[in-house]
Design a protein around this motif. Sequence first.
Motif, PDB file in Angstrom:
ATOM      1  N   ILE A 410       0.843  -1.199   0.000  1.00 21.70           N
ATOM      2  CA  ILE A 410       0.000   0.000   0.000  1.00 21.70           C
ATOM      3  C   ILE A 410       0.879   1.250   0.000  1.00 21.70           C
ATOM      4  CG2 ILE A 410      -1.730   1.300   1.298  1.00 21.70           C
ATOM      5  CD1 ILE A 410      -2.685  -1.423   2.421  1.00 21.70           C
ATOM      6  N   GLU A 411       0.623   2.125  -0.944  1.00 19.92           N
ATOM      7  CA  GLU A 411       1.355   3.395  -0.991  1.00 19.92           C
ATOM      8  C   GLU A 411       0.927   4.267   0.192  1.00 19.92           C
ATOM      9  OE1 GLU A 411       3.699   4.177  -2.969  1.00 19.92           O
ATOM     10  OE2 GLU A 411       3.536   2.778  -4.664  1.00 19.92           O
ATOM     11  N   PRO A 412       1.865   5.010   0.790  1.00 26.35           N
ATOM     12  CA  PRO A 412       1.508   5.865   1.935  1.00 26.35           C
ATOM     13  C   PRO A 412       0.346   6.812   1.648  1.00 26.35           C
ATOM     14  CG  PRO A 412       3.896   5.723   1.716  1.00 26.35           C
ATOM     15  CD  PRO A 412       3.320   5.034   0.508  1.00 26.35           C
ATOM     16  N   LYS A 413       0.267   7.305   0.415  1.00 22.60           N
ATOM     17  CA  LYS A 413      -0.792   8.253   0.077  1.00 22.60           C
ATOM     18  C   LYS A 413      -2.181   7.615   0.069  1.00 22.60           C
ATOM     19  CE  LYS A 413      -0.171   7.619  -4.935  1.00 22.60           C
ATOM     20  NZ  LYS A 413      -1.452   6.917  -5.162  1.00 22.60           N
ATOM     21  N   ASP A 414      -2.229   6.285   0.022  1.00 23.47           N
ATOM     22  CA  ASP A 414      -3.523   5.595  -0.051  1.00 23.47           C
ATOM     23  C   ASP A 414      -4.031   5.105   1.308  1.00 23.47           C
ATOM     24  OD1 ASP A 414      -3.555   5.887  -2.839  1.00 23.47           O
ATOM     25  OD2 ASP A 414      -2.361   4.059  -3.126  1.00 23.47           O
ATOM     26  N   ARG A 415      -3.232   5.285   2.349  1.00 22.59           N
ATOM     27  CA  ARG A 415      -3.622   4.769   3.667  1.00 22.59           C
ATOM     28  C   ARG A 415      -4.946   5.354   4.154  1.00 22.59           C
ATOM     29  NH1 ARG A 415       0.486   4.526   8.595  1.00 22.59           N
ATOM     30  NH2 ARG A 415      -1.569   4.133   9.532  1.00 22.59           N
TER      31      ARG A 415
END
Length: 576
Positions: A410-415
């Motif tokens: 998971i990309e940090p921006k999608d958390r």
Amino acid sequence: MATDTKTDKASKPSKIEVLKEASQQLRGTIAEELAASEDHFTGDALQLLKFHGSYQQDNRDERGQKNEDGSRKGKSYSCMVRTRIPGGKVTAAQFLAELDLCEKYGNGTVRVTTRQGFQLHGVLKDNIKETIRAINDSQLTTFCACGDVERNVMCCPAPHKHSPVHDQMQALCDAIAEHLKPKTTSYYDIWLTDEAGEKTNATAQFQPVEEPIYGKTYLPRKFKTCVTLPEDNCVDIHSNDLGFLAIVEGDEIVGYNVLVGGGMGATPSAKKTFPYLAKPMAFVTPEQAVDVAEAVVKVQRDFGNRSDRKIARLKYLIADWGVEKFKTKVEEYYGQALPDPRPVVVTDVDDHLGWHEQGDGKWFVGINVPSGRIQDLEEARYKTGLRTILEKYGMETRLTALQSVLLCDIEPKDRDDITAILVAHGITAAEEMTPFRRLAIACPAWPTCGLAITESERALPSLIEEFEAELARQDLTDERISLHMTGCPNGCARPYTPDIGLVGKAAGEKYTLYLGGNAEGTRLAFIYEDMVPSTEIVPKLSPLFALFKEQRNAGESFGDFCDRLGQEELAAVAAT
């Protein structure tokens, strides 16, 4: 505890052994019965079906019900279809395919198993071939998810990237699973042929292939293998027939301690049966691991009991022979001596729930799925929530031995968005759950399991609420106490090793209550009390929780405390 496990030359092989040998490498009459008009499988096909990943079941809630004309209904047959997934590694597309299949052919739910696989329930006989073909189209398989063979090989599923250790373990898991897979083409011939049936398993077309590991009759009983770490025994190595405990130096696995003989199943009426913890046998290098696994399987193949299936598991051979004799025979099959295991043991366990950095700049999140049942309920829509995330982000996923789901990469921006989707669907964050709830698991039991004596999965939610209320009352909410619950003594949810184990014993929802194990799975629990009604489980434990709070040693878990005091002293306290 030793028992005579070896099949004497004069002993008569069990009916299942005779069936396997005559089955044309696991074909039997399955194809013919698939083509028949009956709504269920019969006879020998029922047993051979297991090797292909399915058990026939019936809805026990409907047994004895009446039709509109007053006559009694017959059995409502369906099949459980289990997917074999080494290490629980599943792509988004594969996960979504299972969700689609549960709606198209099953009962609308997918179940994460305690061995990191998927199960579909409620698949009708008319739809089983299409279901299995669709699973194979997704690049998964049901072959040998059940039966007297190596079953799904387990491994710590955490996608940690900060060292190569997890990648190395998962690679070994895949290698063992592939190496120990039977060579028979029966699965392809029966399930994956075209609709015209141009290739079938008809006797005239049967061409046997060599089975160098399994021979003509495969194994005496099911066989389970796992790969894990000392500091994170999340796949319960001691409950497996064969386990590889990684020995890490620096950031590399230098080898594995090989453990043999674990198994949970027991039959209370047969004293010759018992749960058993795997014992350390040897140390092997990573290069030796697969060949040693083969040698262990072959020794079990040749010396396991083939006349009495109740004592056919590897654990009974180990209990009878002892580890040293067994090791000598494994060395003979392997071709060289093996050093003793290193002084490394299991020390902890991780449920992998919540948000974690992977080590490569990305994150994974572990989602607790109650009893592994992915479904939509009024209070929480797990199926729709997971589908929404997987369709939007398409990430890799992992399944855990505690029946949870890990969403990986998971990309940090999608958390924040993923968290919002989970909240919108009523899916509780791990950080908001008690340790008790996070560690609790149950087998399916009623209404689909034919062996179930009591409820398990359906009873667990209300039981957890009772436990949580009592633990909160005694200011023990933050204690890590593990509960495993099963509807019969077969032990599918490993109830003989946690702090608290509940095993279905008799009608009327009466259970055998086990205490004194631990969350790490390194110690067998003892029987605290038998025939406990479900309504009395928490009240009987309440005084023990109070005593634990008052008299525990520093850092002592509830299971450790119960083990230290023992059954008699605990019972004496409860009686006052």
